[in-house]
Design a protein around this motif. Structure first.
Motif, short mmCIF file in Angstrom:
data_model
loop_
_atom_site.label_atom_id
_atom_site.label_comp_id
_atom_site.label_asym_id
_atom_site.label_seq_id
_atom_site.Cartn_x
_atom_site.Cartn_y
_atom_site.Cartn_z
N ARG A 33 -60.38 -60.35 -93.07
CA ARG A 33 -59.35 -59.43 -92.56
C ARG A 33 -58.10 -60.23 -92.17
NH1 ARG A 33 -61.18 -54.34 -89.28
NH2 ARG A 33 -63.11 -53.73 -90.32
N VAL A 34 -56.94 -59.72 -92.55
CA VAL A 34 -55.67 -60.33 -92.16
C VAL A 34 -54.72 -59.23 -91.72
CG1 VAL A 34 -55.91 -62.30 -93.72
CG2 VAL A 34 -54.75 -60.25 -94.51
N ILE A 45 -58.62 -56.02 -102.97
CA ILE A 45 -57.83 -55.78 -101.76
C ILE A 45 -58.22 -54.42 -101.20
CG2 ILE A 45 -55.52 -55.54 -100.80
CD1 ILE A 45 -54.49 -57.29 -103.06
N ILE A 46 -58.61 -54.37 -99.93
CA ILE A 46 -59.04 -53.13 -99.28
C ILE A 46 -58.00 -52.79 -98.22
CG2 ILE A 46 -60.90 -51.98 -98.04
CD1 ILE A 46 -62.78 -54.17 -99.12
N PRO A 47 -57.23 -51.71 -98.41
CA PRO A 47 -56.13 -51.42 -97.48
C PRO A 47 -56.53 -50.59 -96.26
CG PRO A 47 -56.03 -49.94 -99.35
CD PRO A 47 -57.19 -50.85 -99.60
N LEU A 97 -59.44 -50.58 -90.47
CA LEU A 97 -58.36 -51.50 -90.79
C LEU A 97 -57.00 -50.95 -90.36
CD1 LEU A 97 -59.52 -52.59 -94.37
CD2 LEU A 97 -59.33 -54.10 -92.39
N SER A 98 -56.76 -49.68 -90.68
CA SER A 98 -55.45 -49.10 -90.39
C SER A 98 -55.19 -48.99 -88.89
CB SER A 98 -55.33 -47.72 -91.05
OG SER A 98 -56.35 -46.85 -90.57
N ALA A 124 -57.91 -56.07 -95.88
CA ALA A 124 -59.04 -56.96 -96.11
C ALA A 124 -59.05 -57.44 -97.55
CB ALA A 124 -60.35 -56.27 -95.77
N TYR A 125 -59.48 -58.67 -97.73
CA TYR A 125 -59.65 -59.25 -99.06
C TYR A 125 -61.13 -59.57 -99.23
CZ TYR A 125 -54.61 -59.66 -99.14
OH TYR A 125 -53.27 -59.36 -99.10
#
Length: 300
Positions: free
Chosen positions: A84-85, A250-252, A263-264, A270-271
């Motif tokens: 995660r970034v 890539i997972i947005p 994530l949002s 996430a990669y």
């Protein structure tokens, strides 16, 4: 009042500093050649050739022998790593963003390579450090050798323990044992016994045999110490390959790693990198494992 983008200070430049810590590598990938695999249960029919020529006299009945075969089924396993970034990475310009993503994917690909060793050598999940159910660790099925105080004798004991039907064509060293071997000196001259082991411990050979050094040999991520110092034997007996090549995604949004945090919700992306392996050990008795007698908890 809603915040407008005009009030947000965007980064002018992203500078990436990658700290290159010493990375463990896969000793299996270094010592055993990979072979293409298919997404089916592959059986290896092991042909144990043992014919010998029979000297016969004129008119003597010719002899024969019975050929035995065994079957070893390859096992599949899927590995993945998710990083995660912050979503602010998307604000960076194309060159800087590519540099960061490349660093992430390189790190993940290395982790997937190490996972091959953890599964085959120790039947351990490297992420959790726990044992995997349904897998046989080579460290448990190989010929067992207990290390003594004399490391020169330990090298000889490993070589002697390998079934004499096989040739020793590789040795996988833990960093602990490689460091010990590097310090050994000939009493009369002070010369090193194994000058081929450099300061970084990455030996290409040991006593004329191809070698590889890694923390995966002793399983540094294992919750319970394996006590493994080295493996030696015929590494061509380890058959492995990729059923599905390494892929990156890539997972947005969503919660891809089941952490309970979307994530949002925290402005992240996430990669994920994943691959599918298959492997088989045709005869574990063609490889010997050296273990210390010490017990305890494994260190990172």
């Amino acid at each position: 009042m809603a915040m407008t983008t005009g009030k947000v200070k965007l980064p002018d430049e992203v500078v990436t500093a990658v700290i290159n810590k010493a990375k463990d590598t896969s000793v299996i990938a270094a010592l055993s050649p990979s072979t293409p695999q298919v997404f089916t249960d592959r059986d290896y029919l092991v042909f144990n050739g043992r014919s010998e020529a029979d000297v016969t006299a004129e008119g003597q009945t010719k002899s024969s022998y019975e050929q035995d075969t065994t079957t070893v089924t390859a096992k599949r396993f899927k590995v993945q790593t998710t990083t995660r970034v912050t979503s602010e990475l998307q604000w960076a310009d194309e060159d800087n963003r590519f540099q960061i993503i490349s660093a992430i994917q390189e790190d993940q690909a290395a982790a997937i390579g190490r996972a091959l060793d953890y599964v085959v050598l120790h039947a351990i999940n490297p992420k959790s450090g726990e044992a995997l159910a349904g897998y046989d660790a080579l460290s448990g099925t190989a010929v067992q050798v207990t290390a003594g105080d004399d490391d020169i004798a330990n090298v000889d004991a490993l070589a002697s323990a390998v079934n004499d039907l096989y040739d020793v064509n590789g040795v996988a060293l833990s960093k602990t044992w490689a460091a010990r071997l590097r310090k050994l000196r000939v009493p009369a001259t002070g010369m090193r016994y194994f000058p081929e082991i450099p300061l970084n411990l990455q030996a290409g050979t040991l006593d004329g045999v191809k070698a590889a050094t890694s923390g995966t040999v002793n399983g540094r991520l294992a919750k319970t110490a394996t006590n493994v110092l080295a493996f030696m034997g015929d590494f061509s007996l380890i058959k492995w390959g990729m059923v599905r090549d390494v892929t990156s995604t890539i997972i947005p949004y969503g919660d891809p790693d089941q952490t309970g945090v979307d994530l949002s919700a925290v402005n992240q992306v996430a990669y994920r990198t994943e691959a599918v392996f298959a492997y088989a050990v045709l005869d574990p008795k063609g490889i010997a494992v050296l273990k210390s007698a010490a017990t305890g908890t494994a260190g990172k």
